[in-house]
Write an enzyme that holds these catalytic residues in place. Sequence first.
Site, PDB file in Angstrom:
ATOM      1  N   ASN A 128       0.959  -1.076  -0.077  1.00  0.00           N
ATOM      2  CA  ASN A 128      -0.046   0.059  -0.417  1.00  0.00           C
ATOM      3  C   ASN A 128       0.766   1.233   0.124  1.00  0.00           C
ATOM      4  OD1 ASN A 128       0.414   0.798   2.935  1.00  0.00           O
ATOM      5  ND2 ASN A 128      -0.862  -1.083   3.218  1.00  0.00           N
ATOM      6  N   LYS A 181       7.995 -17.601 -10.455  1.00  0.00           N
ATOM      7  CA  LYS A 181       7.280 -16.562 -10.729  1.00  0.00           C
ATOM      8  C   LYS A 181       6.512 -16.981 -12.534  1.00  0.00           C
ATOM      9  CE  LYS A 181       8.219 -13.217 -13.967  1.00  0.00           C
ATOM     10  NZ  LYS A 181       8.841 -12.652 -15.418  1.00  0.00           N
ATOM     11  N   LYS A 203     -13.883   1.102  15.031  1.00  0.00           N
ATOM     12  CA  LYS A 203     -12.663   0.162  15.005  1.00  0.00           C
ATOM     13  C   LYS A 203     -12.101   0.052  16.827  1.00  0.00           C
ATOM     14  CE  LYS A 203     -11.334   0.828   9.925  1.00  0.00           C
ATOM     15  NZ  LYS A 203     -10.806   1.442   9.206  1.00  0.00           N
ATOM     16  N   LYS A 251     -10.829  -2.814  18.220  1.00  0.00           N
ATOM     17  CA  LYS A 251     -10.037  -3.200  18.874  1.00  0.00           C
ATOM     18  C   LYS A 251      -9.797  -2.412  20.558  1.00  0.00           C
ATOM     19  CE  LYS A 251      -8.596  -2.816  13.500  1.00  0.00           C
ATOM     20  NZ  LYS A 251      -8.047  -2.656  12.628  1.00  0.00           N
TER      21      LYS A 251
HETATM   22  N1  CTP Z   1      -3.959  -3.267  11.830  1.00  0.00           N
HETATM   23  C1  CTP Z   1      -3.669  -4.301  12.563  1.00  0.00           C
HETATM   24  N2  CTP Z   1      -3.839  -5.476  11.929  1.00  0.00           N
HETATM   25  C2  CTP Z   1      -4.070  -6.105  10.504  1.00  0.00           C
HETATM   26  C3  CTP Z   1      -4.352  -4.237  10.355  1.00  0.00           C
HETATM   27  C4  CTP Z   1      -4.544  -3.589  11.060  1.00  0.00           C
HETATM   28  O1  CTP Z   1      -3.619  -4.210  13.859  1.00  0.00           O
HETATM   29  N3  CTP Z   1      -4.091  -6.998   9.867  1.00  0.00           N
HETATM   30  C5  CTP Z   1      -4.351  -1.915  12.857  1.00  0.00           C
HETATM   31  C6  CTP Z   1      -3.440  -0.333  12.027  1.00  0.00           C
HETATM   32  O2  CTP Z   1      -2.151  -0.586  12.426  1.00  0.00           O
HETATM   33  C7  CTP Z   1      -4.440   0.409  12.627  1.00  0.00           C
HETATM   34  C8  CTP Z   1      -6.039  -0.194  12.793  1.00  0.00           C
HETATM   35  O3  CTP Z   1      -5.558  -1.600  13.174  1.00  0.00           O
HETATM   36  O4  CTP Z   1      -4.062   1.406  13.430  1.00  0.00           O
HETATM   37  C9  CTP Z   1      -6.293   0.322  11.562  1.00  0.00           C
HETATM   38  O5  CTP Z   1      -6.823  -0.416  10.460  1.00  0.00           O
HETATM   39  P1  CTP Z   1      -7.546  -0.142   9.101  1.00  0.00           P
HETATM   40  O6  CTP Z   1      -6.525  -1.459   8.395  1.00  0.00           O
HETATM   41  O7  CTP Z   1      -7.816   0.730   8.688  1.00  0.00           O
HETATM   42  O8  CTP Z   1      -8.709  -1.311   9.371  1.00  0.00           O
HETATM   43  P2  CTP Z   1      -9.281  -2.657   9.178  1.00  0.00           P
HETATM   44  O9  CTP Z   1      -9.368  -3.171  10.947  1.00  0.00           O
HETATM   45  O10 CTP Z   1      -8.241  -3.219   8.183  1.00  0.00           O
HETATM   46  O11 CTP Z   1     -10.675  -2.142   9.034  1.00  0.00           O
HETATM   47  P3  CTP Z   1     -11.124  -2.050   7.348  1.00  0.00           P
HETATM   48  O12 CTP Z   1     -10.296  -2.881   6.573  1.00  0.00           O
HETATM   49  O13 CTP Z   1     -13.035  -1.847   7.900  1.00  0.00           O
HETATM   50  O14 CTP Z   1     -10.637  -0.246   6.669  1.00  0.00           O
END
Ligand code: CTP
Length: 399
Positions: free
Chosen positions: A204, A283, A332, A336
Amino acid sequence: MFIALGITGCIGAYKSIELIRRLQQDGHEVQAVLTRHGAEFVTPLVVEAISRHPVITDMFQRAGQWEVEHITLARRAQVLCVSPATANIMAKFAHGIADDFLTTLYLSNRNPVVIAPAMNTAMWEHPATRRNLDILQERGATMVTPDSGYLACGEEGAGRLADLEQIVESIYTVTTPSSLKGRTVLVTAGPTAEDIDPVRFISNRSSGRMGFALARVAARRGARTLLVTGPVAGRPFHSDQVRQVRSAAEMSAAVLEWAPAADVIIMAAAVADYRPRQARTTKIKKTEGATVLELVRTADILLQLKAARRPSQIVVGFAAETDDIAANARRKMEAKGTHLMVANRVGADVGFGDSPTTFTLFRHDATPRQIEGKSKEEAAAVILDEVERLLTADSTTTP
Ligand code: CTP
């Protein structure tokens, strides 16, 4: 901030021009003081033009003013930095010799002192220099240890002026209150890369700069910093310990290993939510027509922490959103189990790299705070201020 910069006579003196520029870019004023030998390596005219201040070269250059000038500068400058510092200037500082402007400034100075030595390896290793170094450090000066490498004298060894960013970091550290002293802050930064085959991967747009700024500012505030970073190109890290990882699984393992030692865990990394079911060892060759890549979920590191963390640990999450920022951030934060959620809008051109950071801070027990157009470092300072408030708050109010 107003910074007094001493430039002494060695080849690294030319690098002080870049140092002045770098400090000015951060909005600071620099008053340069050249020793007589320093002026042999870099001209007062160049230093004056860059620093936009009349450069001070000699104690007696302006009759009638000199007696007060070093006292005025010593009072006005919040920090005295000497870069590069020769063995000679360190010896004079160590023994209280005041025979020119810079040495007199050192004696009349009560503010923090940063010394970035640069010299030939034999001089650096000489017992006289080691002793002077000890004396200056015992007296509270911060040394920016020289690097090893190719020296102007043609030798290889220790004595090359430290990296510019390290000198800048030392100046900021000595001028920042140690409000996180005794705390360990674990920060994740950057993207993760999920391999498809030996040459392709899913990743990303995260640059890692937000996480690096958080680690840097936390270190300036006296924290021990642990940085877990995904793959980013050539950046200085400024952390006590750095673990470079590639995939979400590697990041998860590193975070879970270091988390028990942390008082604060900041998940600024943009962790992949999916990875290819199987990374191929050879590959993948193209075929006619479309293809399907099967993706499976990665472990959510914040959820893993929610189950494993101690109640006293402060956990900060990030939510990069294209829409419904507030609703998503709150969801979130609940799911989380973070104390703080830093939510910002992202798109093709906003939210990444050096662009100004506009974000909203969500806390369980306070109304959201909107923070407008900050640099990554200013944003880091705002986030860490909030973390410090949470560290001192009653832990029963936190999730
Ligand atoms: N994060 C994490 N582990 C993952 C993905 C994300 O700890 N596998 C953490 C990121 O570092 C960030 C937070 O979760 O602090 C939010 O991440 P985000 O990717 O935006 O959230 P998602 O839970 O993946 O939600 P969505 O896909 O719906 O945006």
